[in-house]
Design a protein around this motif. Structure first.
Motif, PDB file in Angstrom:
ATOM      1  N   ASN A  71       0.849  -1.187   0.000  1.00 15.84           N
ATOM      2  CA  ASN A  71       0.000   0.000   0.000  1.00 15.84           C
ATOM      3  C   ASN A  71       0.886   1.239   0.000  1.00 15.84           C
ATOM      4  O   ASN A  71       1.684   1.439   0.917  1.00 15.84           O
ATOM      5  CB  ASN A  71      -0.902  -0.005   1.233  1.00 15.84           C
ATOM      6  CG  ASN A  71      -1.785   1.218   1.307  1.00 15.84           C
ATOM      7  OD1 ASN A  71      -2.374   1.627   0.316  1.00 15.84           O
ATOM      8  ND2 ASN A  71      -1.862   1.823   2.485  1.00 15.84           N
ATOM      9  N   LYS A  79       0.596  -2.236  -8.960  1.00 20.47           N
ATOM     10  CA  LYS A  79      -0.758  -2.778  -9.116  1.00 20.47           C
ATOM     11  C   LYS A  79      -1.325  -2.409 -10.486  1.00 20.47           C
ATOM     12  O   LYS A  79      -1.921  -3.243 -11.178  1.00 20.47           O
ATOM     13  CB  LYS A  79      -1.662  -2.237  -8.003  1.00 20.47           C
ATOM     14  CG  LYS A  79      -3.033  -2.890  -7.936  1.00 20.47           C
ATOM     15  CD  LYS A  79      -3.853  -2.304  -6.791  1.00 20.47           C
ATOM     16  CE  LYS A  79      -3.197  -2.545  -5.455  1.00 20.47           C
ATOM     17  NZ  LYS A  79      -4.050  -2.055  -4.330  1.00 20.47           N
ATOM     18  N   GLU A  92      -1.936  -9.346  -1.487  1.00 17.22           N
ATOM     19  CA  GLU A  92      -2.042  -7.925  -1.164  1.00 17.22           C
ATOM     20  C   GLU A  92      -1.943  -7.753   0.340  1.00 17.22           C
ATOM     21  O   GLU A  92      -2.568  -8.490   1.101  1.00 17.22           O
ATOM     22  CB  GLU A  92      -3.355  -7.334  -1.677  1.00 17.22           C
ATOM     23  CG  GLU A  92      -3.408  -7.140  -3.180  1.00 17.22           C
ATOM     24  CD  GLU A  92      -4.577  -6.282  -3.630  1.00 17.22           C
ATOM     25  OE1 GLU A  92      -4.479  -5.040  -3.496  1.00 17.22           O
ATOM     26  OE2 GLU A  92      -5.579  -6.852  -4.094  1.00 17.22           O
ATOM     27  N   THR A  94      -1.582  -4.398   3.133  1.00 21.43           N
ATOM     28  CA  THR A  94      -1.551  -2.931   3.233  1.00 21.43           C
ATOM     29  C   THR A  94      -0.604  -2.417   4.311  1.00 21.43           C
ATOM     30  O   THR A  94      -0.568  -1.219   4.576  1.00 21.43           O
ATOM     31  CB  THR A  94      -2.965  -2.398   3.523  1.00 21.43           C
ATOM     32  OG1 THR A  94      -3.435  -2.948   4.772  1.00 21.43           O
ATOM     33  CG2 THR A  94      -3.938  -2.780   2.418  1.00 21.43           C
TER      34      THR A  94
END
Length: 298
Positions: A71, A79, A92, A94
């Protein structure tokens, strides 16, 4: 491409990192305390695993790319690139951004990296919960994932221990090499080594390349593939060594050359090529990559 179309029904997992490569051209590396000028030539998505997957996709070889996407601004670029290339995002998280690499390219095309780590060095066992390792015939891994000072290697090793016995690991130790506490086990996991001459000598701790590959083969009992620049690619197996010639080209940028060689080699053996033919294909693809900025084949 002029190569005949490759066909493979093998399941391939590319396991590693995606980072941002900031590419700067310089005349030469600076000395300590020196200030030199450079020209920024690009900002690309890179990382060993991403580069390997990029070439496999170009060769139309099906594979799964397993790289963590975090993130932050760098993760957003990665991405977007994965979406644009129709690559599924398997992981994924974050908790952190992806890292970046400052790639310094000298006038002769040689490159030096300064890497700032990100989420790709913080592997978690939970990331693998939805990945069935038993389905894969080949798994690519990089030495960057197995550094002694980082617990991520333990996480990745725990995962690959569950692979099928006949599944082959394709290991690129990289310039940092594989950490000593992982080396013995990983090299004995039905592992093919794909590395350059300097890495082979360092990994074997022997400055004679032919003795080095013999030593490494004694451990892996699998082919040892060594790229040797303009001298060609050394293919060693079962007490036999062959130097597969390479086309001499003008190198513009060697970023991703090793990754592209590894990718094309994987494509070749997955398509049923003999080892020598897989090395011929790998030499051809790598020679194309070094004629362009970044890891690409046009």
């Amino acid at each position: 491409m002029k190569n005949k179309k490759l066909v493979s029904n093998k399941k391939i997992l590319i396991l590693g990192s995606a980072v941002i490569d900031v590419i700067i051209n310089i005349e030469r590396l600076p000395k300590a305390g020196e200030d030199i000028t450079g020209v920024q030539k690009g900002q690309n998505v890179g990382g060993c695993a991403y580069n390997v997957a990029k070439i496999l996709k170009h060769l139309q070889i099906k594979h799964d790319l397993c790289v963590p996407v975090g993130n932050g601004p760098y993760a957003d670029i990665i991405k977007s690139e994965l979406y644009n290339r129709n690559q599924s995002i398997l992981i994924e998280d974050t908790s952190a951004d992806n890292g970046y690499s400052l790639s310094l390219v000298e006038a002769d095309g040689e490159r030096t990296f300064i890497t700032v780590d990100g989420i790709e060095t913080k592997w978690s066992s939970s990331w693998f919960e939805n990945i069935d390792i038993q389905i894969y015939d080949y798994i690519y891994i990089s030495g960057y994932g197995f550094q002694d000072a980082n617990d991520s290697g333990d996480v990745i090793l725990s995962f690959i221990r569950h692979k099928r016995m006949d599944c082959q690991l394709i290991l690129d130790p990289g310039p940092r090499l594989i950490g000593k506490r992982f080396k013995d086990e990983v090299l004995k996991m039905n592992t093919i080594l794909e590395l350059n001459e300097q890495e082979a000598k360092a990994l074997a701790e022997n400055e004679d390349i032919f003795l080095a590959v013999e030593q490494l083969y004694a451990v892996t009992q699998n082919p040892i593939i060594v790229t040797m620049g303009s001298k060609g690619t050394l293919c060693y197996t079962s007490g036999k060594s062959e130097l597969v010639p390479v086309q001499i080209v003008k190198a513009i940028d060697t970023i991703g050359a090793g990754d592209s060689h590894t990718a094309a080699f994987i494509a070749g053996i997955a398509a049923g090529y003999e080892l020598r033919d897989a090395c011929v294909l790998a030499n051809d693809i790598a020679s194309r990559v070094v004629q362009h900025v970044g890891c690409c084949v046009l």
